[in-house]
Scaffold this motif. Structure first.
Motif, PDB file in Angstrom:
ATOM      1  N   MET A   6       0.685  -1.255  -0.470  1.00 17.74           N
ATOM      2  CA  MET A   6      -0.298   0.096   0.187  1.00 17.74           C
ATOM      3  C   MET A   6       0.423   1.380   0.007  1.00 17.74           C
ATOM      4  SD  MET A   6      -3.296   0.518   0.324  1.00 17.74           S
ATOM      5  CE  MET A   6      -4.535   0.330   1.366  1.00 17.74           C
ATOM      6  N   PRO A   7       1.856   1.340   0.937  1.00 18.29           N
ATOM      7  CA  PRO A   7       2.956   2.999   0.973  1.00 18.29           C
ATOM      8  C   PRO A   7       3.173   3.224  -0.918  1.00 18.29           C
ATOM      9  CG  PRO A   7       2.627   1.607   2.954  1.00 18.29           C
ATOM     10  CD  PRO A   7       2.164   0.465   2.140  1.00 18.29           C
ATOM     11  N   ALA A   8       3.436   2.185  -1.045  1.00 16.83           N
ATOM     12  CA  ALA A   8       4.039   1.523  -2.757  1.00 16.83           C
ATOM     13  C   ALA A   8       3.457   2.043  -3.288  1.00 16.83           C
ATOM     14  CB  ALA A   8       5.103   0.774  -2.705  1.00 16.83           C
ATOM     15  N   ALA A   9       2.455   1.643  -3.282  1.00 14.87           N
ATOM     16  CA  ALA A   9       1.497   2.270  -4.771  1.00 14.87           C
ATOM     17  C   ALA A   9       1.220   3.710  -4.582  1.00 14.87           C
ATOM     18  CB  ALA A   9       0.331   1.546  -4.008  1.00 14.87           C
ATOM     19  N   ARG A  10       0.464   3.990  -2.726  1.00 18.08           N
ATOM     20  CA  ARG A  10       0.480   5.634  -2.793  1.00 18.08           C
ATOM     21  C   ARG A  10       1.534   6.444  -3.163  1.00 18.08           C
ATOM     22  NH1 ARG A  10       0.819   5.908   2.544  1.00 18.08           N
ATOM     23  NH2 ARG A  10       2.785   5.866   2.810  1.00 18.08           N
ATOM     24  N   ARG A  11       2.537   5.759  -2.680  1.00 21.85           N
ATOM     25  CA  ARG A  11       3.841   6.939  -3.505  1.00 21.85           C
ATOM     26  C   ARG A  11       4.048   6.718  -5.053  1.00 21.85           C
ATOM     27  NH1 ARG A  11       7.147   4.262   0.667  1.00 21.85           N
ATOM     28  NH2 ARG A  11       7.638   2.737  -1.141  1.00 21.85           N
ATOM     29  N   ALA A  12       3.915   5.767  -5.474  1.00 22.75           N
ATOM     30  CA  ALA A  12       3.979   5.960  -7.298  1.00 22.75           C
ATOM     31  C   ALA A  12       2.221   6.543  -7.832  1.00 22.75           C
ATOM     32  CB  ALA A  12       2.866   3.977  -7.598  1.00 22.75           C
ATOM     33  N   LEU A  13       1.071   6.926  -6.870  1.00 17.95           N
ATOM     34  CA  LEU A  13       0.583   7.550  -7.435  1.00 17.95           C
ATOM     35  C   LEU A  13      -0.010   8.690  -6.964  1.00 17.95           C
ATOM     36  CD1 LEU A  13      -2.932   4.985  -6.715  1.00 17.95           C
ATOM     37  CD2 LEU A  13      -2.452   5.561  -8.710  1.00 17.95           C
ATOM     38  N   SER A  14       1.295   9.170  -5.840  1.00 17.12           N
ATOM     39  CA  SER A  14       0.919  10.969  -5.415  1.00 17.12           C
ATOM     40  C   SER A  14       1.261  11.697  -6.522  1.00 17.12           C
ATOM     41  CB  SER A  14       2.795  10.554  -4.625  1.00 17.12           C
ATOM     42  OG  SER A  14       1.802  10.109  -3.525  1.00 17.12           O
ATOM     43  N   PRO A  15       1.548  11.892  -7.918  1.00 15.74           N
ATOM     44  CA  PRO A  15       2.709  12.942  -8.650  1.00 15.74           C
ATOM     45  C   PRO A  15       1.007  12.883 -10.213  1.00 15.74           C
ATOM     46  CG  PRO A  15       4.107  10.851  -8.428  1.00 15.74           C
ATOM     47  CD  PRO A  15       3.314  10.566  -8.019  1.00 15.74           C
ATOM     48  N   THR A  16       0.249  11.972  -9.940  1.00 18.97           N
ATOM     49  CA  THR A  16      -1.181  12.055 -10.864  1.00 18.97           C
ATOM     50  C   THR A  16      -2.469  11.885 -10.336  1.00 18.97           C
ATOM     51  OG1 THR A  16      -0.890   9.710 -10.818  1.00 18.97           O
ATOM     52  CG2 THR A  16       0.928  10.321 -12.644  1.00 18.97           C
ATOM     53  N   SER A  17      -2.265  11.359  -8.618  1.00 20.21           N
ATOM     54  CA  SER A  17      -3.356  11.722  -8.752  1.00 20.21           C
ATOM     55  C   SER A  17      -4.394  12.574  -6.992  1.00 20.21           C
ATOM     56  CB  SER A  17      -3.920  10.738  -8.247  1.00 20.21           C
ATOM     57  OG  SER A  17      -5.211   9.959  -7.246  1.00 20.21           O
ATOM     58  N   THR A  18      -4.210  12.773  -7.230  1.00 20.48           N
ATOM     59  CA  THR A  18      -5.245  14.160  -6.248  1.00 20.48           C
ATOM     60  C   THR A  18      -5.395  13.254  -4.889  1.00 20.48           C
ATOM     61  OG1 THR A  18      -7.186  14.476  -6.844  1.00 20.48           O
ATOM     62  CG2 THR A  18      -5.805  16.244  -7.450  1.00 20.48           C
ATOM     63  N   SER A  19      -5.418  12.521  -4.912  1.00 20.96           N
ATOM     64  CA  SER A  19      -6.420  11.676  -3.636  1.00 20.96           C
ATOM     65  C   SER A  19      -5.381   9.571  -3.869  1.00 20.96           C
ATOM     66  CB  SER A  19      -7.837  11.065  -3.714  1.00 20.96           C
ATOM     67  OG  SER A  19      -7.935  10.992  -4.697  1.00 20.96           O
ATOM     68  N   PRO A  20      -3.955   9.649  -3.946  1.00 23.00           N
ATOM     69  CA  PRO A  20      -3.523   8.115  -3.885  1.00 23.00           C
ATOM     70  C   PRO A  20      -3.429   7.475  -2.611  1.00 23.00           C
ATOM     71  CG  PRO A  20      -2.265  10.692  -2.875  1.00 23.00           C
ATOM     72  CD  PRO A  20      -3.634  10.973  -3.768  1.00 23.00           C
ATOM     73  N   GLN A  21      -3.755   7.719  -1.526  1.00 23.34           N
ATOM     74  CA  GLN A  21      -4.316   6.785  -0.267  1.00 23.34           C
ATOM     75  C   GLN A  21      -5.343   6.458  -1.172  1.00 23.34           C
ATOM     76  OE1 GLN A  21      -2.581   6.183   1.829  1.00 23.34           O
ATOM     77  NE2 GLN A  21      -3.505   4.200   2.594  1.00 23.34           N
ATOM     78  N   LEU A  22      -6.910   7.724  -0.622  1.00 23.41           N
ATOM     79  CA  LEU A  22      -7.891   6.822  -1.647  1.00 23.41           C
ATOM     80  C   LEU A  22      -8.029   5.924  -2.391  1.00 23.41           C
ATOM     81  CD1 LEU A  22     -11.345   6.748  -0.575  1.00 23.41           C
ATOM     82  CD2 LEU A  22     -10.835   8.808  -2.427  1.00 23.41           C
ATOM     83  N   ASP A  23      -7.143   6.194  -3.972  1.00 18.39           N
ATOM     84  CA  ASP A  23      -7.236   5.357  -4.876  1.00 18.39           C
ATOM     85  C   ASP A  23      -6.447   4.431  -4.305  1.00 18.39           C
ATOM     86  OD1 ASP A  23      -7.816   7.875  -6.014  1.00 18.39           O
ATOM     87  OD2 ASP A  23      -6.528   8.017  -7.616  1.00 18.39           O
ATOM     88  N   ALA A  24      -5.548   4.101  -3.945  1.00 15.88           N
ATOM     89  CA  ALA A  24      -4.471   2.770  -3.319  1.00 15.88           C
ATOM     90  C   ALA A  24      -5.563   2.045  -2.780  1.00 15.88           C
ATOM     91  CB  ALA A  24      -3.394   3.067  -2.743  1.00 15.88           C
ATOM     92  N   GLU A  25      -5.974   2.228  -1.453  1.00 13.71           N
ATOM     93  CA  GLU A  25      -7.032   1.691  -0.703  1.00 13.71           C
ATOM     94  C   GLU A  25      -8.147   1.353  -1.188  1.00 13.71           C
ATOM     95  OE1 GLU A  25      -8.027   4.197   2.247  1.00 13.71           O
ATOM     96  OE2 GLU A  25      -6.620   4.105   3.271  1.00 13.71           O
ATOM     97  N   VAL A  26      -9.266   1.639  -2.561  1.00 12.57           N
ATOM     98  CA  VAL A  26     -10.246   1.364  -3.142  1.00 12.57           C
ATOM     99  C   VAL A  26     -10.313   0.822  -3.941  1.00 12.57           C
ATOM    100  CG1 VAL A  26     -12.063   2.188  -4.922  1.00 12.57           C
ATOM    101  CG2 VAL A  26     -11.467   3.434  -3.234  1.00 12.57           C
ATOM    102  N   LEU A  27      -8.594   0.402  -4.655  1.00  7.80           N
ATOM    103  CA  LEU A  27      -7.829  -0.203  -5.538  1.00  7.80           C
ATOM    104  C   LEU A  27      -7.736  -1.639  -4.641  1.00  7.80           C
ATOM    105  CD1 LEU A  27      -6.424   1.488  -8.059  1.00  7.80           C
ATOM    106  CD2 LEU A  27      -8.367   0.813  -8.920  1.00  7.80           C
TER     107      LEU A  27
END
Length: 272
Positions: free
Chosen positions: A1-22
């Motif tokens: 989860m932390p790695a996914a959040r970090r990966a999404l941070s540059p392109t998503s305004t809600s990287p933590q939420l996106d990672a959790e939902v997926l």
């Protein structure tokens, strides 16, 4: 989860939420259970599927298309690439429709350009005596709307019709709801312009309001006396659409309501 959040941070305004939902989608767990078991290892299959979804999200594909679902007005709606992703601001249309449809009274609603059927389903789910029409030019979108009507047990009070704007309606109704394409050329957000159905986004004309103009020309023919029209517009179109509606319905009350984000977005026409 932390790695996914970090990966999404540059392109998503809600990287933590996106990672959790997926991840919840992949594992079949609720987000609450997922967080409680965050130290549990993923199976190889789940890990591979999760990585694939993260890669698609990095390209800008909306989370709702990745999971096939989106919550709207407290209801889980099926979503495909054939329909717009239901948005929180559109819930204001539902609120206005519910206000115009008294509890316990038999009334008829028409949702024009119904897409996923989100507005239609949300209103009917909260007004058990209301019957509704949904019109749509896309046969694929109508299939999604039909599935959402079935999922939320309102299909026995719903008639879905293929055709342009109000033309398919067999008779006039008490309330007309319309979340029509209204975005001017070149003004759509990148993820919307790339991923969502263009016919449901861009409204035509330099100001994006040509579809709304066509709709308003037809609306008086399909609205019962004392009826209400509820429209969503771009936040920059409130004054324009109010003036168009006043010209279409002389003597009617025309108000522009703010959406949940505080933008002038919802135009409500109450006729006499």
């Amino acid at each position: 989860m932390p790695a996914a959040r970090r990966a999404l941070s540059p392109t998503s305004t809600s990287p933590q939420l996106d990672a959790e939902v997926l991840l919840a989608h992949v594992t079949g767990l609720s987000r609450a259970r997922l967080l409680a078991r965050r130290d549990d290892p993923l199976s190889d299959e789940d890990a591979a599927q999760f990585r694939a979804l993260i890669e698609r999200r990095l390209l800008g594909e909306p989370v709702a298309y990745l999971t096939g679902h989106k919550e709207f007005y407290g209801l889980d709606m099926v979503v495909t690439h054939d329909v717009l992703v239901p948005r929180p601001e559109t819930e204001s249309i539902v609120e206005a429709c519910l206000e115009a449809l008294p509890k316990g009274e038999i009334r008829q609603l028409a949702d024009i350009g119904t897409g996923s059927g989100a507005i239609l389903v949300a209103v009917l789910a909260n007004r058990p005596y209301v019957r509704g029409y949904g019109t749509e030019i896309s046969l694929e979108a109508l299939a999604v709307a039909q599935e959402n009507c079935r999922r939320h047990e309102v299909e026995d009070r719903t008639v879905l019709l293929l055709g342009d704007l109000l033309q398919p309606l067999p008779s006039a109704v008490h309330v007309i709801a319309a979340n029509l394409p209204y975005v001017p050329p070149g003004e759509a957000a990148p993820d919307v312009a790339v991923w969502e159905p263009q016919a449901a986004v861009f409204g035509g004309g330099a100001d994006g309001a040509d579809t709304i103009r066509r709709f308003l020309k037809e609306a008086p023919l399909f609205l019962l006396p004392g009826g209400t029209v509820v429209m969503e517009t771009a936040h920059s179109q409130g004054t324009l659409v109010r003036e168009l509606a006043q010209a279409t319905f002389p003597g009617a009350s025309v108000q522009v309501h703010k959406d949940l984000a505080g933008y002038d977005r919802i135009v409500v026409v109450k006729t006499k």
